[in-house]
Design a protein around this motif. Sequence first.
Motif, mmCIF file in Angstrom:
data_model
loop_
_atom_site.group_PDB
_atom_site.id
_atom_site.type_symbol
_atom_site.label_atom_id
_atom_site.label_comp_id
_atom_site.label_asym_id
_atom_site.label_seq_id
_atom_site.Cartn_x
_atom_site.Cartn_y
_atom_site.Cartn_z
ATOM 1 N N PRO A 169 0.528 -1.231 0.098
ATOM 2 C CA PRO A 169 0.146 -0.101 0.195
ATOM 3 C C PRO A 169 0.781 1.226 0.116
ATOM 4 O O PRO A 169 0.270 2.296 -0.381
ATOM 5 C CB PRO A 169 -0.864 -0.187 1.427
ATOM 6 C CG PRO A 169 -0.668 -1.391 1.611
ATOM 7 C CD PRO A 169 0.637 -2.063 0.991
ATOM 8 N N ASP A 170 1.982 1.197 0.384
ATOM 9 C CA ASP A 170 2.955 2.557 0.483
ATOM 10 C C ASP A 170 3.212 2.883 -0.861
ATOM 11 O O ASP A 170 3.663 4.028 -1.121
ATOM 12 C CB ASP A 170 4.076 2.132 1.292
ATOM 13 C CG ASP A 170 4.927 1.110 0.956
ATOM 14 O OD1 ASP A 170 4.272 -0.167 0.447
ATOM 15 O OD2 ASP A 170 6.196 1.020 0.471
ATOM 16 N N MET A 171 2.959 2.243 -2.056
ATOM 17 C CA MET A 171 3.087 2.290 -3.457
ATOM 18 C C MET A 171 2.115 3.410 -3.958
ATOM 19 O O MET A 171 2.326 3.952 -4.978
ATOM 20 C CB MET A 171 3.086 1.017 -4.443
ATOM 21 C CG MET A 171 4.076 0.116 -3.865
ATOM 22 S SD MET A 171 5.844 1.086 -4.396
ATOM 23 C CE MET A 171 6.695 -0.158 -5.181
ATOM 24 N N LEU A 172 1.250 3.683 -2.983
ATOM 25 C CA LEU A 172 0.136 4.824 -3.395
ATOM 26 C C LEU A 172 0.863 6.080 -3.496
ATOM 27 O O LEU A 172 0.536 6.793 -4.395
ATOM 28 C CB LEU A 172 -0.967 4.757 -2.341
ATOM 29 C CG LEU A 172 -1.748 6.039 -2.725
ATOM 30 C CD1 LEU A 172 -2.500 5.488 -3.948
ATOM 31 C CD2 LEU A 172 -2.919 5.851 -1.331
ATOM 32 N N ASP A 173 1.863 6.394 -2.777
ATOM 33 C CA ASP A 173 2.519 7.595 -2.830
ATOM 34 C C ASP A 173 3.035 7.821 -4.383
ATOM 35 O O ASP A 173 3.152 8.779 -4.919
ATOM 36 C CB ASP A 173 3.655 7.791 -1.775
ATOM 37 C CG ASP A 173 3.045 8.071 -0.394
ATOM 38 O OD1 ASP A 173 2.218 8.400 -0.288
ATOM 39 O OD2 ASP A 173 3.851 7.723 0.544
ATOM 40 N N GLU A 174 3.777 6.631 -4.933
ATOM 41 C CA GLU A 174 4.171 6.756 -5.927
ATOM 42 C C GLU A 174 3.303 6.886 -7.308
ATOM 43 O O GLU A 174 3.682 7.619 -8.273
ATOM 44 C CB GLU A 174 5.114 5.522 -6.435
ATOM 45 C CG GLU A 174 6.362 5.382 -5.657
ATOM 46 C CD GLU A 174 7.384 4.333 -5.903
ATOM 47 O OE1 GLU A 174 7.678 4.334 -7.369
ATOM 48 O OE2 GLU A 174 7.961 3.765 -4.764
ATOM 49 N N ILE A 175 2.085 6.196 -7.154
ATOM 50 C CA ILE A 175 0.991 6.405 -8.099
ATOM 51 C C ILE A 175 0.480 7.789 -7.863
ATOM 52 O O ILE A 175 0.228 8.365 -9.053
ATOM 53 C CB ILE A 175 0.128 5.680 -7.708
ATOM 54 C CG1 ILE A 175 0.552 4.005 -7.873
ATOM 55 C CG2 ILE A 175 -1.498 5.747 -8.589
ATOM 56 C CD1 ILE A 175 -0.629 3.184 -7.301
ATOM 57 N N VAL A 176 0.362 8.383 -6.901
ATOM 58 C CA VAL A 176 0.024 9.936 -6.655
ATOM 59 C C VAL A 176 1.137 10.958 -7.491
ATOM 60 O O VAL A 176 0.593 11.803 -8.034
ATOM 61 C CB VAL A 176 -0.238 9.981 -5.233
ATOM 62 C CG1 VAL A 176 -0.684 11.559 -5.074
ATOM 63 C CG2 VAL A 176 -1.356 9.419 -4.722
ATOM 64 N N ALA A 177 2.227 10.555 -7.107
ATOM 65 C CA ALA A 177 3.280 11.224 -7.851
ATOM 66 C C ALA A 177 3.741 11.182 -9.257
ATOM 67 O O ALA A 177 4.309 12.006 -9.812
ATOM 68 C CB ALA A 177 4.785 11.000 -7.090
#
Length: 163
Positions: free
Chosen positions: A47-55
């Motif tokens: 779930p921490d990959m969400l930051d990369e998706i948002v970026a």
Amino acid sequence: MQDTSMIDHYRQLVRDTTIDDRTLLSTDYFNHFNEVIMLLSMLGDMPDMLDEIVAWTPKTYRQHFEDSGLAFAPLAIEVFDHVPAEFRAPFDETINDMNSLIVEAVATLAPMGDDPEMLGFTAGDYWRRLQELVDQGSAIVHGSVRDHNPAVTMDQSEIDDLF
């Protein structure tokens, strides 16, 4: 009206590259979208990959190739302005659909950060839909122009022509 002699000239230049000599487009552009598809596919477990998706930010065809470092990138950029309209319009529409879907995915997924199960489930839907659009875009790159509907399939002869 497009200059057919110029298009024929470019079709000769792109041979032996990953640029299709009929459409003057390259599937390499979809690598940019494959990054976000990969991130979405991992979101349920990470779930921490969400930051990369948002970026993640969209890139135009030109920007992708400017940043790619590929030997044929300058040619891909040059010929893009000469892509025959029959391929360019559906290609651009597909890219717009992909970018819109990614914006929608970010807006939907960002508030779900505290619910990994729902995050993974919802991300799965988005990456599958994006993959369908990549497949549709790849078909356009290889000369298959269909109604702008990912549910429309190709017959076997069209698939054989791609290879």
